[in-house]
Design a protein around this motif. Structure first.
Motif, short mmCIF file in Angstrom:
data_model
loop_
_atom_site.label_atom_id
_atom_site.label_comp_id
_atom_site.label_asym_id
_atom_site.label_seq_id
_atom_site.Cartn_x
_atom_site.Cartn_y
_atom_site.Cartn_z
N ASP A 462 0.84 -1.20 0.00
CA ASP A 462 0.00 0.00 0.00
C ASP A 462 0.87 1.25 0.00
O ASP A 462 0.67 2.16 -0.80
CB ASP A 462 -0.83 0.03 1.31
N ASN A 463 1.86 1.25 0.91
CA ASN A 463 2.77 2.40 1.01
C ASN A 463 3.59 2.55 -0.25
O ASN A 463 3.77 3.65 -0.76
CB ASN A 463 3.71 2.23 2.20
N ALA A 464 4.14 1.41 -0.74
CA ALA A 464 4.98 1.47 -1.94
C ALA A 464 4.19 2.12 -3.08
O ALA A 464 4.71 2.98 -3.81
CB ALA A 464 5.46 0.08 -2.32
N LEU A 465 2.94 1.71 -3.21
CA LEU A 465 2.12 2.27 -4.30
C LEU A 465 1.81 3.74 -4.04
O LEU A 465 1.82 4.56 -4.96
CB LEU A 465 0.80 1.49 -4.39
N LYS A 466 1.56 4.03 -2.77
CA LYS A 466 1.18 5.40 -2.43
C LYS A 466 2.34 6.37 -2.67
O LYS A 466 2.15 7.46 -3.18
CB LYS A 466 0.77 5.41 -0.95
N PHE A 467 3.56 5.93 -2.29
CA PHE A 467 4.68 6.87 -2.33
C PHE A 467 5.54 6.75 -3.60
O PHE A 467 6.62 7.31 -3.68
CB PHE A 467 5.55 6.70 -1.09
N THR A 489 10.41 -3.44 -2.42
CA THR A 489 11.32 -2.38 -2.88
C THR A 489 10.57 -1.46 -3.82
O THR A 489 9.78 -1.94 -4.65
CB THR A 489 12.50 -3.02 -3.64
N ASP A 490 10.80 -0.17 -3.67
CA ASP A 490 10.14 0.75 -4.61
C ASP A 490 11.10 1.83 -5.06
O ASP A 490 12.19 2.00 -4.50
CB ASP A 490 8.88 1.36 -3.98
N THR A 491 10.71 2.55 -6.10
CA THR A 491 11.54 3.66 -6.60
C THR A 491 10.83 4.98 -6.32
O THR A 491 10.83 5.88 -7.15
CB THR A 491 11.81 3.50 -8.11
N TYR A 508 3.09 8.37 13.20
CA TYR A 508 4.16 9.19 12.65
C TYR A 508 4.14 9.15 11.12
O TYR A 508 4.04 8.10 10.51
CB TYR A 508 5.53 8.73 13.16
N GLN A 509 4.26 10.31 10.53
CA GLN A 509 4.38 10.40 9.08
C GLN A 509 5.47 11.41 8.76
O GLN A 509 5.62 12.40 9.48
CB GLN A 509 3.05 10.88 8.50
N VAL A 510 6.23 11.13 7.71
CA VAL A 510 7.33 12.05 7.38
C VAL A 510 6.76 13.45 7.14
O VAL A 510 7.25 14.44 7.66
CB VAL A 510 8.11 11.55 6.15
N GLY A 524 0.06 2.17 9.66
CA GLY A 524 0.44 0.94 8.95
C GLY A 524 1.74 0.32 9.45
O GLY A 524 1.78 -0.86 9.82
N LEU A 525 2.80 1.10 9.49
CA LEU A 525 4.11 0.54 9.87
C LEU A 525 4.16 0.16 11.34
O LEU A 525 4.82 -0.81 11.72
CB LEU A 525 5.23 1.52 9.52
N ALA A 526 3.45 0.94 12.17
CA ALA A 526 3.42 0.60 13.61
C ALA A 526 2.73 -0.76 13.78
O ALA A 526 3.16 -1.59 14.60
CB ALA A 526 2.69 1.68 14.39
P1 ADP Z 1 0.71 6.01 6.51
O1 ADP Z 1 1.16 5.34 5.27
O2 ADP Z 1 -0.72 5.80 6.82
O3 ADP Z 1 1.11 7.42 6.59
P2 ADP Z 1 2.58 4.21 7.75
O4 ADP Z 1 2.80 3.87 9.17
O5 ADP Z 1 2.30 3.11 6.83
O6 ADP Z 1 1.44 5.30 7.73
O7 ADP Z 1 3.85 4.98 7.23
C1 ADP Z 1 4.38 6.02 8.00
C2 ADP Z 1 5.17 7.00 7.14
O8 ADP Z 1 6.33 6.37 6.64
C3 ADP Z 1 4.43 7.45 5.92
O9 ADP Z 1 3.56 8.52 6.18
C4 ADP Z 1 5.58 7.89 5.03
O10 ADP Z 1 6.00 9.17 5.40
C5 ADP Z 1 6.68 6.90 5.38
N1 ADP Z 1 6.72 5.77 4.41
C6 ADP Z 1 6.25 4.52 4.60
N2 ADP Z 1 6.48 3.75 3.53
C7 ADP Z 1 7.13 4.52 2.63
C8 ADP Z 1 7.65 4.30 1.31
N3 ADP Z 1 7.56 3.12 0.69
N4 ADP Z 1 8.24 5.36 0.68
C9 ADP Z 1 8.36 6.56 1.30
N5 ADP Z 1 7.89 6.82 2.54
C10 ADP Z 1 7.27 5.83 3.20
#
Ligand code: ADP
Length: 697
Positions: A462-467, A489-491, A508-510, A524-526
């Motif tokens: 989900d994250n890989a596709l999103k980011f 792995t993503d680019t 936490y989100q960047v 998600g990551l937590a």
């Molecule tokens: P969410 O995706 O809902 O923001 P996550 O816990 O899954 O929450 O991810 C936390 C943060 O980690 C994301 O907001 C993003 O900033 C960073 N992140 C996670 N996966 C990736 C990725 N594949 N590429 C870049 N940043 C990522």
């Protein structure tokens, strides 16, 4: 003649004073033994002195014995004086003669004057000078002269006239010389004792000081160190002394210490400074060093006196406090961000649902767009559902209620399904999405928690596709040393170094700004981390900003014990199943099922389409289970299932299809099927599904 005798006596006296000094070196001052030895020594000397007298007539002679016993009493007290006098008297009695009485009187008279002076000195503590020694010499010899009056009258006059000058002039001088030598020895001895005491005191301070203390030369070489220093650094004194102190430091402290040495060379002192020392064991300690230059004597070169205090524990506690404070601040920041975020994450889909639902409820709503509205409501609903599931997941993890359910699964098959699920989304974004299965289907049979693997991999994809907006995404795995290593792995946009650890914290989100462009609640990551930790697994990320990220998941590998487990048919199923109909238009698909089922000697029949399946059911009453493909010519699997279930609800139908969306699955169950399998289907999955159906009856 008298003078020569006197010189002789004087020589003996001087030798005597040195011997007295020697005895005092050997025996401790003021001990009875020393006093007795001194008395004996001085007594012997009186005999030597008496062996060389100035003789006036037979039995009447003069010598320096009064000086000897007097000085002995004056310097060593009454005990030594009396011993010396008794020895002298003994010898004098042995010689006998007319002068015996006077001889004895003058000997004890000298003891008396010596003792009186001794008492005065004890009381006033005066130091011997030439003058007071001379006064004592004069006084004691006046007494002697007076006692000479007891010489028999026939010899008295001649005796007094012959020896008065010697006794009154020379004897006091000899007393001064002998006294001065003895007093100098006494002074030296007491000086040595003072030095010794002060040395002992210094040693005691050095040894018992409760802090590490050491000295170094101006270049940093250790000259001396105390036991506390040794205890702290664990090096022996031999290993430390002679080494440069800088050798005990880490790189950063070395640079700092060089500056300190320069400053000490220039100014002689520095402010206390914090350094890191490495012990013999390799452990480190943090210290506060205080150093100052100084010298023992002006003519000796300067050295540096140093003390230090171990502040490691204090420092650790301080750092923990700082960390705790930072964590508290971070948590506060996260809470605020979460509240804003969650409100946005709830309101946005709700807005979609309410908005499109109200459009649908309008009287004259645009009928052409009905599907579009419904789809919007559905996707908003799913987004809300995902959020709620995430919140439930994280609270289950944090409350410690997450249960691990180990079941047998085929990892290749699980990953293929996940891959299929995300494939269309990746294609829509024009991303190259690849799957690398590191092990064969046969080897990928493991025992693990299916739901955790799915949740983790789906979150990562989900994250890989999103980011990721361009380039590729790869999902891969292999087994290394009893571990399953899964990688996504993503680019995409990548993650800054400073954020890599933080992104595993909940919420936490960047980008936590209100204007951020990516949706998500930061859970998600937590969730991934929490679930993996519960399974003794790990999750790590390597990433380069602007280039992409790689998430690596490690799970302990539990291989399935026997491969034959794949083909186990439970007792109920074995008893119930009579014949299985495989409704499958594809030959390879049919052959595969036939082979797998024949392992358990199950009789099979084939139908090439849905209609044929319905016909076969009508005609062959022994068929009681169907493996129904969906996409078939003439009549599809949904319709055929519906008809068959209407005819005979007891017949079991397992749908086996390449369609994997939730909608396909719902449709299959709506048409009445009992089980649902997504292609590719492993033997294990097929048998598990069959076993489950018969277990549920
Ligand atoms: P969410 O995706 O809902 O923001 P996550 O816990 O899954 O929450 O991810 C936390 C943060 O980690 C994301 O907001 C993003 O900033 C960073 N992140 C996670 N996966 C990736 C990725 N594949 N590429 C870049 N940043 C990522």
């Amino acid at each position: 003649m008298i003078v020569i005798d006197l010189i002789h006596n004087l020589t003996i006296l001087i030798a005597l004073t040195f011997l007295a000094g020697l005895i005092e070196e050997l025996f401790k001052k003021d001990t009875t033994l020393n006093l007795v030895m001194q008395g004996i020594l001085f007594g012997i000397v009186t005999i030597i002195v008496m062996l060389n007298p100035f003789t006036l007539t037979e039995g009447l002679f003069f010598d320096g014995r009064t000086i000897v016993v007097g000085i002995c009493t004056l310097f060593f007290g009454p005990l030594s004086g009396i011993i010396a006098a008794v020895i002298a008297a003994g010898y004098r009695i042995y010689i006998g003669g007319i002068g015996l009485f006077t001889g004895l009187l003058t000997t004890f008279g000298a003891v008396l004057t010596g003792y009186i002076t001794y008492l005065i000195r004890k009381k006033t503590n005066f130091r011997f000078t030439l003058l007071n020694l001379y006064i004592y010499g004069l006084a004691s010899n006046v007494v002697v002269m007076l006692l000479f009056l007891t010489i028999p009258s026939a010899f008295r006059g001649e005796a007094l006239s012959r020896i008065s000058f010697t006794v009154m002039v020379l004897y006091p001088l000899i007393t001064v010389i002998a006294g001065k030598i003895l007093s100098m020895q006494e002074d030296k001895k007491s000086y040595n004792e003072t030095i010794k005491k002060s040395e002992e005191k210094y040693r005691a301070v050095h040894t018992n000081a409760p802090i590490p203390f050491f000295t170094i030369d101006m270049q940093g070489k250790i000259l001396d160190c105390n036991p506390e220093f040794i205890k702290e650094l664990e090096f022996s004194s031999d290993e430390a002394v002679g080494k440069n102190f800088i050798g005990f430091m880490n790189a950063e402290s070395k640079m700092l210490f060089e500056k300190i040495l320069n400053e000490l060379n220039l100014k002689g002192e520095v402010q206390p400074v914090e350094l890191v020392l490495i012990k013999k064991s390799g452990n480190y300690i943090i210290i506060i060093l205080d150093a100052k230059c100084g010298n023992v004597r002006k003519d000796l070169p300067e050295i540096i006196y140093c003390v230090f205090k171990d502040i490691t524990k204090q420092k650790i506690a301080e750092n923990e406090l700082i960390l705790a404070k930072e964590e508290a601040e971070e948590s506060d920041r996260l809470k605020t961000a979460f509240l804003q975020n969650i409100s946005h994450e709830i309101r946005t889909p709700l807005n979609g649902i309410i908005g499109f639902a109200s459009l649908l409820s309008e009287k004259d709503f645009d009928k052409e767009n009905i599907k579009l509205y419904a789809d919007m409501i559905l996707s908003s609903g799913f987004r809300l559902l995902t959020l709620i599931n995430n919140i439930l997941d994280i609270s289950t993890i944090e409350s410690g209620n997450l249960k691990i359910n180990y079941t047998s699964l085929n990892l290749n098959s699980v990953l293929r399904k996940i891959y299929n699920r995300f494939f269309s989304e990746a294609s829509e974004k024009n991303l190259k999405f690849t799957l690398d299965l590191g092990e064969s289907d046969e080897k990928s049979n493991i025992e693990s928690d299916l739901s955790i693997i799915k949740t983790v991999m789906e979150n990562l994809l989900d994250n890989a596709l999103k980011f990721t907006n361009e380039g590729s995404i790869n999902l891969s795995y292999n087994f290394i040393d009893d571990k399953i290593i899964l990688k996504v792995t993503d680019t995409g946009c990548g993650i800054p170094d400073s954020e890599k650890d933080k992104i595993f914290n909940r919420f936490y989100q960047v980008d936590m700004s209100i204007s951020r462009k990516y949706e998500g609640a930061g859970l998600g990551l937590a969730i991934c981390k929490g679930m993996l930790t519960a399974m003794n697994g790990t999750i790590e990320v390597t990433s380069e900003q602007g280039k992409g990220s790689e998430f690596t998941v490690t799970i302990p590998l539990r291989k399935k014990k026997k491969n034959n487990d794949d083909f186990i048919l439970n007792e109920k199923a074995r008893a119930e199943i009579r014949k299985i109909l495989i409704a499958e238009d594809d030959d390879a698909g049919y052959d595969y099922f036939k082979l797998v089922l024949e392992k358990n000697s199950i009789e099979v029949e084939r139908a090439f389409n849905g209609l044929e399946a319905v016909e076969k059911i009508k005609n062959d009453k022994s068929i009681n289970l169907i493996l129904m493909d969906i996409r078939m010519p003439v009549m599809d699997g949904y319709e055929a299932t519906q008809l068959i279930k209407k005819m005979n609800p007891a017949i079991k139908v397992i749908v086996q299809t390449a369609n994997f969306t939730d909608e396909d699955r719902d449709k299959a169950f709506e048409s009445g099927c009992d089980g649902y399998l997504c292609k590719p289907i492993s033997p294990y999955e097929l048998y598990s599904s069959i076993n489950k159906i018969y277990n549920d009856i």
